[in-house]
Design a protein around this motif. Sequence first.
Motif, PDB file in Angstrom:
ATOM      1  N   GLU A   1       0.360 -10.104  14.387  1.00 55.60           N
ATOM      2  CA  GLU A   1       0.218 -10.029  12.938  1.00 55.60           C
ATOM      3  C   GLU A   1      -0.938  -9.112  12.549  1.00 55.60           C
TER       4      GLU A   1
ATOM      5  N   VAL B   1      -0.002  -5.422  13.300  1.00 52.88           N
ATOM      6  CA  VAL B   1       0.881  -4.872  12.268  1.00 52.88           C
ATOM      7  C   VAL B   1       0.104  -4.571  10.995  1.00 52.88           C
ATOM      8  N   THR B   2      -0.790  -5.486  10.625  1.00 55.09           N
ATOM      9  CA  THR B   2      -1.599  -5.266   9.431  1.00 55.09           C
ATOM     10  C   THR B   2      -2.471  -4.028   9.572  1.00 55.09           C
TER      11      THR B   2
ATOM     12  N   GLN C   1      -2.048  -1.509  11.550  1.00 51.47           N
ATOM     13  CA  GLN C   1      -1.255  -0.283  11.663  1.00 51.47           C
ATOM     14  C   GLN C   1      -0.837   0.256  10.304  1.00 51.47           C
ATOM     15  N   ARG C   2      -0.869  -0.589   9.294  1.00 47.54           N
ATOM     16  CA  ARG C   2      -0.559  -0.105   7.944  1.00 47.54           C
ATOM     17  C   ARG C   2      -1.609   0.896   7.465  1.00 47.54           C
ATOM     18  N   SER C   3      -2.775   0.913   8.135  1.00 47.73           N
ATOM     19  CA  SER C   3      -3.770   1.929   7.830  1.00 47.73           C
ATOM     20  C   SER C   3      -3.319   3.292   8.318  1.00 47.73           C
ATOM     21  N   GLY C   4      -2.353   3.300   9.240  1.00 44.90           N
ATOM     22  CA  GLY C   4      -1.877   4.542   9.806  1.00 44.90           C
ATOM     23  C   GLY C   4      -2.780   5.096  10.882  1.00 44.90           C
TER      24      GLY C   4
ATOM     25  N   TRP D   1      -5.253   7.544   4.694  1.00 44.26           N
ATOM     26  CA  TRP D   1      -5.151   6.307   5.468  1.00 44.26           C
ATOM     27  C   TRP D   1      -5.425   5.154   4.524  1.00 44.26           C
ATOM     28  N   ASN D   2      -5.096   3.954   4.950  1.00 40.47           N
ATOM     29  CA  ASN D   2      -5.139   2.797   4.057  1.00 40.47           C
ATOM     30  C   ASN D   2      -6.260   1.845   4.464  1.00 40.47           C
TER      31      ASN D   2
ATOM     32  N   ALA E   1      -5.643  -2.044   4.367  1.00 36.01           N
ATOM     33  CA  ALA E   1      -4.980  -2.687   5.494  1.00 36.01           C
ATOM     34  C   ALA E   1      -5.981  -3.036   6.594  1.00 36.01           C
TER      35      ALA E   1
END
Length: 332
Positions: free
Chosen positions: A43, A46-47, A49-52, A80-81, A84
Amino acid sequence: MTMASCTRLAASWIIGAAMMAGSTGTALAQVDPATATGRSTDEIVVTAQRSGIPVWRVSGRGTSVVLVGSIGRLVPGTQWNPVALDAALAQADRIMFPEAMDISFGLFSMISLIGKWRAQSTLPKGQTLEAMTSPAQWAQLVALRHRGILKPGFERKHPYHLAVDLGRSLHERRKLVPGADAYVRRYLGKNKDKRVPLAQAGIKEVTAEFFASSPREHVPCLMDVVALVEAGDAGAQSRAAARVARSGAWAARRVPAALAAKVDDGQQRCWPHGGSLERKRDAALGPALWGLLGRPQVTLAVVSLDALAAPGGVLDDLVAAGFDVSGPRWRP
């Protein structure tokens, strides 16, 4: 606390590694492994990785660690995020950042350090830079004086201090924005109980090696910075292009490309690079991560991308030790 504190002293490289951890003297975190939180490492991966950005999951010994590869500050406009990453930090039970040595210091030790730094800035009586440099190196320095870049009397300055002065003007021209490191520092400023440093050291221990060194030992550092200055606008544009490429590749999780675009900042022969603190930190990094893999809580570690993914780096060592590493490709 960042490098830009304490009367411009910390803006120089002398406190660079020592302040990297932003420590206020906290003891090495004691983490109780008796109770697992039940959070899923997947979890958190995945969170994050949303930053890229490059994120790996390392599994073994019944638990796992999340590794985030960082390249420090970024060029403006890098997509980038950070939200996240903030969320992933909040989900983690423990955070190691970034290869962090826990440096303890007090007000009086810092005052003493500043005094030593100022006293050291001028070479001992009877010593000059001309006597420490080759004829070709001295000619380079004299040429910079003729151009007005070095001030008259520079020959009596300690070579490291002169490198700091030259390098500061280069740094001030950079237009960079905070990256993953800055978000982790901010988060840990409010959640110190989650922080897991690699090891501890006192500020006197960290700087003793530097102050015991001879001025001549720092001439290579000075000449590296001179080379950057001499490269002028063309060199600055080349380094800027490399930073754009590195930031973009990092945000796109193209790890080999990000490693290949590493920027020569003229500090690789400047203390603390290659010093005892860096060697101690590097030696502790792999074993510290392996130790965290033996505990049930979820650990998120933010580590420099080069230390993680370069050939023979932490990821290669973890694979060789039998751990399962999943995430973006890091080998060319």
